[in-house]
Write an enzyme that holds these catalytic residues in place. Structure first.
Site, PDB file in Angstrom:
ATOM      1  N   SER A 219       0.875  -1.178   0.000  1.00  0.00           N
ATOM      2  CA  SER A 219       0.000   0.000   0.000  1.00  0.00           C
ATOM      3  C   SER A 219       0.907   1.222   0.000  1.00  0.00           C
ATOM      4  O   SER A 219       2.094   1.108   0.333  1.00  0.00           O
ATOM      5  CB  SER A 219      -0.827  -0.024   1.295  1.00  0.00           C
ATOM      6  OG  SER A 219      -1.440   1.228   1.533  1.00  0.00           O
TER       7      SER A 219
ATOM      8  N   TYR B 275      -1.851  -1.836  10.381  1.00  0.00           N
ATOM      9  CA  TYR B 275      -1.887  -1.827   8.913  1.00  0.00           C
ATOM     10  C   TYR B 275      -0.546  -1.325   8.372  1.00  0.00           C
ATOM     11  O   TYR B 275       0.092  -1.958   7.530  1.00  0.00           O
ATOM     12  CB  TYR B 275      -3.025  -0.934   8.432  1.00  0.00           C
ATOM     13  CG  TYR B 275      -3.297  -1.052   6.942  1.00  0.00           C
ATOM     14  CD1 TYR B 275      -3.887  -2.189   6.423  1.00  0.00           C
ATOM     15  CD2 TYR B 275      -2.961  -0.028   6.061  1.00  0.00           C
ATOM     16  CE1 TYR B 275      -4.133  -2.309   5.061  1.00  0.00           C
ATOM     17  CE2 TYR B 275      -3.210  -0.129   4.704  1.00  0.00           C
ATOM     18  CZ  TYR B 275      -3.800  -1.279   4.203  1.00  0.00           C
ATOM     19  OH  TYR B 275      -4.041  -1.399   2.858  1.00  0.00           O
TER      20      TYR B 275
HETATM   21  N1  LIG Z   1      -8.659  -0.357  -1.089  1.00  0.00           N
HETATM   22  C1  LIG Z   1      -7.601   0.389  -0.895  1.00  0.00           C
HETATM   23  O1  LIG Z   1      -7.687   1.619  -0.886  1.00  0.00           O
HETATM   24  C2  LIG Z   1      -6.243  -0.266  -0.740  1.00  0.00           C
HETATM   25  C3  LIG Z   1      -5.117   0.548  -0.815  1.00  0.00           C
HETATM   26  C4  LIG Z   1      -3.862  -0.030  -0.679  1.00  0.00           C
HETATM   27  C5  LIG Z   1      -3.741  -1.390  -0.496  1.00  0.00           C
HETATM   28  N2  LIG Z   1      -4.860  -2.166  -0.417  1.00  0.00           N
HETATM   29  C6  LIG Z   1      -4.661  -3.608  -0.200  1.00  0.00           C
HETATM   30  O2  LIG Z   1      -5.339  -4.324  -1.217  1.00  0.00           O
HETATM   31  C7  LIG Z   1      -5.649  -5.633  -0.745  1.00  0.00           C
HETATM   32  C8  LIG Z   1      -7.107  -5.943  -1.081  1.00  0.00           C
HETATM   33  O3  LIG Z   1      -7.925  -5.108  -0.274  1.00  0.00           O
HETATM   34  P1  LIG Z   1      -9.278  -4.440  -0.764  1.00  0.00           P
HETATM   35  O4  LIG Z   1      -9.120  -2.995  -0.656  1.00  0.00           O
HETATM   36  O5  LIG Z   1      -9.737  -5.039  -2.017  1.00  0.00           O
HETATM   37  O6  LIG Z   1     -10.218  -4.859   0.477  1.00  0.00           O
HETATM   38  P2  LIG Z   1     -11.500  -5.786   0.573  1.00  0.00           P
HETATM   39  O7  LIG Z   1     -11.813  -5.860   2.028  1.00  0.00           O
HETATM   40  O8  LIG Z   1     -12.568  -5.299  -0.342  1.00  0.00           O
HETATM   41  O9  LIG Z   1     -10.967  -7.199   0.066  1.00  0.00           O
HETATM   42  C9  LIG Z   1     -10.091  -7.984   0.834  1.00  0.00           C
HETATM   43  C10 LIG Z   1     -10.461  -9.439   0.650  1.00  0.00           C
HETATM   44  O10 LIG Z   1      -9.535 -10.238   1.421  1.00  0.00           O
HETATM   45  C11 LIG Z   1     -10.290 -11.246   2.063  1.00  0.00           C
HETATM   46  N3  LIG Z   1      -9.575 -11.717   3.259  1.00  0.00           N
HETATM   47  C12 LIG Z   1      -9.290 -11.025   4.394  1.00  0.00           C
HETATM   48  N4  LIG Z   1      -8.674 -11.833   5.270  1.00  0.00           N
HETATM   49  C13 LIG Z   1      -8.557 -13.044   4.682  1.00  0.00           C
HETATM   50  C14 LIG Z   1      -8.003 -14.274   5.091  1.00  0.00           C
HETATM   51  N5  LIG Z   1      -7.476 -14.447   6.314  1.00  0.00           N
HETATM   52  N6  LIG Z   1      -8.013 -15.316   4.214  1.00  0.00           N
HETATM   53  C15 LIG Z   1      -8.582 -15.172   2.995  1.00  0.00           C
HETATM   54  N7  LIG Z   1      -9.135 -14.043   2.559  1.00  0.00           N
HETATM   55  C16 LIG Z   1      -9.124 -12.976   3.402  1.00  0.00           C
HETATM   56  C17 LIG Z   1     -11.623 -10.584   2.421  1.00  0.00           C
HETATM   57  O11 LIG Z   1     -12.652 -11.551   2.650  1.00  0.00           O
HETATM   58  C18 LIG Z   1     -11.882  -9.753   1.175  1.00  0.00           C
HETATM   59  O12 LIG Z   1     -12.606 -10.480   0.195  1.00  0.00           O
HETATM   60  C19 LIG Z   1      -5.346  -5.636   0.747  1.00  0.00           C
HETATM   61  O13 LIG Z   1      -4.092  -6.265   0.962  1.00  0.00           O
HETATM   62  C20 LIG Z   1      -5.255  -4.162   1.073  1.00  0.00           C
HETATM   63  O14 LIG Z   1      -4.444  -3.899   2.180  1.00  0.00           O
HETATM   64  C21 LIG Z   1      -6.107  -1.633  -0.533  1.00  0.00           C
END
Ligand SMILES: NC(=O)c1ccc[n+]([C@@H]2O[C@H](COP(=O)([O-])OP(=O)(O)OC[C@H]3O[C@@H](n4cnc5c(N)ncnc54)[C@H](O)[C@@H]3O)[C@@H](O)[C@H]2O)c1
Length: 267
Positions: A135, A148
């Protein structure tokens, strides 16, 4: 036909990556602990899909995922190490279980995927790529969400070490580090404690208003993968200047609280 594995595929960025991979005709291996979300997504995709409910914290389950992916499709070309969670709070008030959960999912889960897939990818001796998701928060400290921030910093270092190790053994397996800024997803849905509720509302509002769509992000990510890029930074305008400032702060031994870098308002 190439094969793409995605953890955390049921929602947000993972689902966007799955749709983009499907539009390119890739076979898909989708993993998430949200079984219903996974089934929904899998049934909407027009390609051959193996959907495996998996908790990435569970080493045996992730090993089984890797074994099943290779059994079903014979080879794996692209692995998105994407599952993650976000908890907020004051560092000293976040309870031990919440800290542990972040460490276990955001670091332990990523490490489990590396340990399950990379040996198989190396043994296959063909070009493949693992994309680890950090991130902007993996480069720039985020107060009020220390678990985080800490875990996303860890993914930056684990990924660089992994890339160097694979290069040292002349492997055909390559690494990318994906570090998105705001993307519309469910990542901020976790109930915030009272002290950070307003702060999280503010962040959620910013994400809802200005966040990139997961599908747009996925197009950027696949473009970078196609070009074989290590650094996948979809919001460079939000990273480069503060990262320079942060690096200067460190080499000049300036205090993080006096540098203007820790700018979040007190919750
Ligand atoms: N959305 C943002 O702004 C953003 C920014 C930077 C990084 N990220 C990173 O992107 C990645 C995806 O996040 P997102 O934003 O799509 O969030 P999200 O919550 O929409 O999706 C995350 C998914 O991971 C799954 N998950 C969580 N813990 C789990 C586990 N123990 N085993 C299996 N599945 C699990 C959840 O069920 C969910 O479907 C994450 O690593 C997040 O940190 C997101």
């Amino acid at each position: 036909m190439s094969t793409c594995v995605i953890t955390g595929a049921a929602s947000g960025i993972g689902a966007g990556l799955a749709r983009q991979a499907a539009s390119l005709g890739m076979n898909l291996v989708l993993a998430d602990w949200d079984e219903a979300g996974l089934t929904n997504l899998a049934s909407s995709l027009p390609v051959e899909t193996l959907a495996m409910p998996t908790d990435v914290r569970d080493d045996a389950a992730v090993q089984a995922l890797a074994a099943a992916a290779f059994d079903r499709f014979g080879a794996v070309d692209l692995v998105f190490n994407n599952a993650g969670v976000l908890s907020s709070g004051l560092s000293w008030e976040i309870d031990a279980a919440t800290w542990q959960r972040s460490l276990d999912i955001n670091i332990g889960g990523v490490v489990n995927v590396i340990r399950a897939f990379v040996p198989r990818l190396i043994a296959a001796d063909r070009p493949a790529r693992i994309v680890n998701t950090s991130s902007l928060g993996g480069f720039l400290t985020s107060p009020f969400m220390s678990p985080y921030s800490a875990t996303k910093f860890a993914i930056v270092s684990i990924s660089e070490a992994l890339a160097a190790e694979l290069a040292a053994i002349d492997s055909k397996v390559q690494v990318s580090l994906l570090a998105p800024g705001p993307v519309k997803s469910a990542i901020m849905d976790e109930q915030a404690p009272a002290q950070t509720a307003d702060f999280m509302d503010m962040l959620r509002g910013m994400n809802d208003e200005n966040g990139m769509s997961p599908d747009e992000l996925a197009r950027i990510v696949f473009g970078a993968v196609e070009r074989g890029e290590y650094w996948i930074i979809p919001h460079p305008e939000m990273l480069d200047a503060p990262l320079r400032k942060r690096t200067e702060m460190i080499v000049e031994r300036a205090s993080p609280t006096g540098s203007g870098l820790v700018t979040a308002e007190e919750p």
